[in-house]
Motif scaffolding. Structure first.
Motif, PDB file in Angstrom:
ATOM      1  N   ARG A 275      -1.852 -40.646   7.830  1.00  0.00           N
ATOM      2  CA  ARG A 275      -1.380 -40.874   9.231  1.00  0.00           C
ATOM      3  C   ARG A 275      -0.727 -42.324   9.619  1.00  0.00           C
ATOM      4  O   ARG A 275      -0.075 -43.072   9.832  1.00  0.00           O
ATOM      5  N   THR A 276      -2.216 -43.358   9.016  1.00  0.00           N
ATOM      6  CA  THR A 276      -2.105 -45.122   8.684  1.00  0.00           C
ATOM      7  C   THR A 276      -1.137 -45.472   8.539  1.00  0.00           C
ATOM      8  O   THR A 276       0.298 -46.210   8.938  1.00  0.00           O
ATOM      9  N   MET A 279       2.431 -45.086  10.443  1.00  0.00           N
ATOM     10  CA  MET A 279       2.799 -45.690  11.816  1.00  0.00           C
ATOM     11  C   MET A 279       3.135 -46.682  11.962  1.00  0.00           C
ATOM     12  O   MET A 279       3.779 -47.488  12.563  1.00  0.00           O
ATOM     13  N   LYS A 282       6.888 -46.790  10.436  1.00  0.00           N
ATOM     14  CA  LYS A 282       7.458 -47.432  11.481  1.00  0.00           C
ATOM     15  C   LYS A 282       7.572 -48.704  12.379  1.00  0.00           C
ATOM     16  O   LYS A 282       8.494 -48.897  12.583  1.00  0.00           O
ATOM     17  N   THR A 283       6.610 -48.626  13.045  1.00  0.00           N
ATOM     18  CA  THR A 283       6.377 -50.045  13.860  1.00  0.00           C
ATOM     19  C   THR A 283       6.739 -50.921  12.714  1.00  0.00           C
ATOM     20  O   THR A 283       7.923 -51.921  13.347  1.00  0.00           O
ATOM     21  N   ILE A 336       6.838 -45.313  19.387  1.00  0.00           N
ATOM     22  CA  ILE A 336       5.677 -45.995  19.754  1.00  0.00           C
ATOM     23  C   ILE A 336       5.164 -44.823  21.041  1.00  0.00           C
ATOM     24  O   ILE A 336       3.559 -44.492  20.498  1.00  0.00           O
ATOM     25  N   PHE A 339       3.464 -41.340  19.082  1.00  0.00           N
ATOM     26  CA  PHE A 339       2.859 -42.129  18.370  1.00  0.00           C
ATOM     27  C   PHE A 339       1.107 -41.645  18.869  1.00  0.00           C
ATOM     28  O   PHE A 339       0.126 -40.726  18.722  1.00  0.00           O
ATOM     29  N   THR A 342       0.208 -38.302  17.463  1.00  0.00           N
ATOM     30  CA  THR A 342      -0.776 -37.919  16.408  1.00  0.00           C
ATOM     31  C   THR A 342      -1.893 -38.152  16.585  1.00  0.00           C
ATOM     32  O   THR A 342      -2.920 -38.785  15.993  1.00  0.00           O
ATOM     33  N   LEU A 351      -3.323 -46.620  21.646  1.00  0.00           N
ATOM     34  CA  LEU A 351      -1.504 -47.132  22.126  1.00  0.00           C
ATOM     35  C   LEU A 351      -1.655 -48.179  22.913  1.00  0.00           C
ATOM     36  O   LEU A 351      -0.775 -49.433  22.431  1.00  0.00           O
ATOM     37  N   GLY A 403      -4.270 -45.596  13.416  1.00  0.00           N
ATOM     38  CA  GLY A 403      -4.435 -44.315  12.023  1.00  0.00           C
ATOM     39  C   GLY A 403      -5.432 -44.343  12.296  1.00  0.00           C
ATOM     40  O   GLY A 403      -5.572 -43.308  11.364  1.00  0.00           O
TER      41      GLY A 403
END
Length: 539
Positions: A275-276, A279, A282-283, A336, A339, A342, A351, A403
């Motif tokens: 998961r981390t 994220m 994508k960021t 964003i 996220f 998740t 967030l 994440g």
């Protein structure tokens, strides 16, 4: 306006299918669990194991990339030897190897150990024994240990010079695998990206440990199982990126999804970190075209509008942007926001930290855009106050935490937001190492802000190569600041700090030898091929 090289991968990872079948993967996992039990057995009766045995086992697990399965056992073992030095009075090269290995491992794990441990290996003139000069194993251990120096430990400078000089003298006399290890001195072991080290060390370990027991087999199985997941993630992310990149139509921006993912795997490669990684990538993928918009394409007026929209963080703000940025802005906000789905109920507060970090980064981007527009060359101090933030590492320090599990406490987020010494040092190392190849290769874009090298040249009226040497030395000094900060931080925050250290390690690879492997993606192609596509023979 500059133009970046196209992606060297095309759609390769979009169509690539990992080679492991479900049945083979299942059997590999079953075998891996059996091997983990065997390795845990190596930690049993730990009180009876010598310091040499403990540090050798821990180093082997770390270099083979399987230490994360045994964090508890390793922590217990290192705490035991913290106040237990190798056999008193032992001064042979082998004993120096063990002492250096203990020193490095304890410091890497946040434990303070005095460098005085090396004094007993010196004669009355303060020099190491002449016999050490022909012992590459001890010299290499000493070299790596000395790079855990803090800013005040000047005596370790001499250790680095001494050990490196004699390793260079021995270089042509060494056989594999020691020859390869000595050839990699430019990146000390503790700054080596873990996943790349594992890829290489599996082959080295296989050569020297003919009866390697469960360690080598577990490492190979683990490497392939983790890589199978990486390839699945890389395929999904490549599809996401292709859709995003094609829709935002910012052709002037770097197309570097694969390189972003490669970087993410250097920070957290474990299966539990999926998961981390998603994220983070994508960021990172969204921040890269944002950076390029400010740096190489937008007018100053457009930069101001983009920053205004980002500060508002609302879809309606797209109306103030030039048309070519509408889609990018909406994609930024929407991705964003996604996220949040998740994150668990107790994690959703995270967030807001990421959103504020991106807003802050935009302000720094705009600051540099104004410098560029005004052709302003700041002092080095003024430059660093802005540029250590504008490279995005303080932002990514927060993104990394989004994440992860228990490491990402609210206290950890508040720590990262305040840009503590570790995060600041990370940003400064990024700036220094980025600016050296930038200066050497020359500007690829006429909007580029003066680099730290150029600022230092102008401020001190010196030549370029002299300024490069100064900036290189500052990068080394900053690594030492990071070493010290990791040993001074409270234990609860150390896991978050170590993520920042891992993030920073990749800089040594990206900018090795004065290259810029992110801007010029072809420079990293062989490493990425080796990590994701070349099989490790299991069995």
């Amino acid at each position: 306006m500059g133009a970046f090289e196209p992606c060297v991968w095309g759609d390769f990872f979009v169509t690539y299918n990992p080679p492991l079948s479900q049945s083979l993967e299942r059997s590999m996992r079953e075998r891996a669990e059996q091997l983990k039990d065997q390795v845990r057995g190596l930690f049993e009766d730990g009180e009876d194991r010598s310091v040499a045995d403990v540090v050798t086992l821990v180093e082997t697990l770390e270099r083979l990339g399987i230490d994360y399965h045994f964090r508890g056992e390793i922590g217990t073992a290192l705490r035991r030897i913290l106040n237990e030095e190798p056999e008193h009075g032992a001064t042979s090269p082998h004993d120096l190897h063990v002492a250096a290995l203990r020193f490095r491992l304890l410091r890497q794990h946040g434990f303070w150990v005095s460098a005085d441990i090396f004094d007993k290996f010196k004669d009355e003139t303060g020099n190491f024994s002449p016999s050490l000069r022909n012992d590459p194993v001890s010299l290499l251990s000493l070299y790596n240990a000395a790079h855990m120096a803090t800013p005040s430990e000047d005596t370790l400078n001499d250790v680095i010079v001494f050990s490196r000089y004699h390793l260079e003298v021995l270089r042509n006399k060494l056989r594999s695998p020691m020859a390869e290890q000595v050839s990699a001195l430019d990146i000390p072991l503790q700054r080596t990206v873990g996943r790349l080290e594992t890829m290489n060390y599996i082959r080295e370990y296989e050569q020297v440990e003919l009866n390697s027991g469960p360690l080598l087999e577990l490492s190979k199985l683990d490497f392939e199982l983790v890589r199978s997941l990486h390839l699945k993630e890389l395929k999904a992310l490549s599809l996401w990126w292709r859709d995003l990149y094609d829709h935002v139509k910012l052709s002037y921006a770097r197309d570097r999804l694969v390189e972003n993912y490669f970087w993410a795997c250097s920070v957290f490669h474990e299966e539990e970190s999926s998961r981390t990684r998603l994220m983070f990538v994508k960021t990172f993928g969204l921040l890269s075209p944002m950076d390029d918009t400010y740096d190489v394409h937008a007018t100053l007026e457009e930069c101001c509008k983009l920053n205004e929209a980002i500060q508002r963080w609302d879809r309606s703000a797209a109306s103030i942007l030039p048309e070519y940025l509408h889609t990018f802005y909406i994609k930024l906000l929407d991705n964003i926001k996604e996220f949040e789905d998740t994150l668990g109920p107790h994690e959703k507060y995270r967030l807001s930290y990421a959103e504020e970090a991106i807003k802050s980064l935009s302000e720094y981007y705009l600051h540099e855009a104004k410098w560029s527009n005004e052709k302003y060359a700041p002092s080095l101090k003024e430059h660093l106050e802005v540029s250590h933030m504008s490279l995005g590492f303080p932002t990514l320090a927060i993104v990394m935490l989004m994440g992860v599990g228990n490491t990402a406490t609210k206290k950890a987020f508040d720590w990262a937001v305040n840009v503590p010494n570790i995060v600041r040092a990370s940003g400064q190392i990024a700036r220094f190492l980025n600016d050296i190849p930038s200066y050497k290769m020359g500007k690829t874009n006429n909007k580029d802000v003066a680099s730290s090298v150029e600022c230092y040249m102008k401020e001190h009226l010196i030549a370029g190569e002299e300024a490069v040497a100064v900036i290189s030395a500052l990068a080394e000094d900053t690594w030492r600041m990071m070493n010290q900060a990791c040993m001074e931080i409270e234990p609860a925050l150390l896991p978050a700090a170590q993520l920042v250290v891992n993030l920073t390690k990749m800089l040594e690879v990206i900018y090795l030898g004065g290259r810029d492997g992110y801007t010029f993606g072809g420079d990293l192609k062989s490493l990425i091929t080796g990590l994701f596509l070349k099989p490790i023979v299991v069995g």
